[in-house]
Design an enzyme around this catalytic site. Sequence first.
Site, PDB file in Angstrom:
ATOM      1  N   HIS A  76      42.901  36.293  33.532  1.00 35.45           N
ATOM      2  CA  HIS A  76      42.703  37.377  34.494  1.00 35.45           C
ATOM      3  C   HIS A  76      43.508  38.607  34.064  1.00 35.45           C
ATOM      4  CE1 HIS A  76      42.128  39.534  38.211  1.00 35.45           C
ATOM      5  NE2 HIS A  76      43.433  39.553  38.429  1.00 35.45           N
ATOM      6  N   ASP A  79      41.774  40.266  31.240  1.00 38.13           N
ATOM      7  CA  ASP A  79      40.588  40.948  31.738  1.00 38.13           C
ATOM      8  C   ASP A  79      40.969  42.284  32.376  1.00 38.13           C
ATOM      9  OD1 ASP A  79      37.751  41.127  32.474  1.00 38.13           O
ATOM     10  OD2 ASP A  79      38.483  40.799  34.517  1.00 38.13           O
TER      11      ASP A  79
END
Length: 106
Positions: A76, A79
């Site tokens: 995450h 990202d």
Amino acid sequence: MEGLELVSFQIIASVGAAKSMYMESMQAAQRYDFDKAEQLIEEAEEMFLKGHEAHANLIQQEASGKAVNPTLLLMHAEDQLMACETSKQIALQQILMCKKFQLLEK
């Protein structure tokens, strides 16, 4: 909280703040407040670099032989790092376009 979890949150927090500043810079550019837009870009770049440095440290750690076991939280964070870079490029283009629009309106 420590280790990989802490680094992941450092990345998320830094690039999240940077992304918000990139968005604010686009709004400032739409108002033709280019001084504010460029100030926000500079501030965002500082925050982005903090996140990038934390990520680079993980890469160096793994390159030196100390394994980094990827987690969903780290994915995450990565990202968010990539999304922030995209936001930066869009913000820079938006500022340029708004400068051209302002010239056309004169």
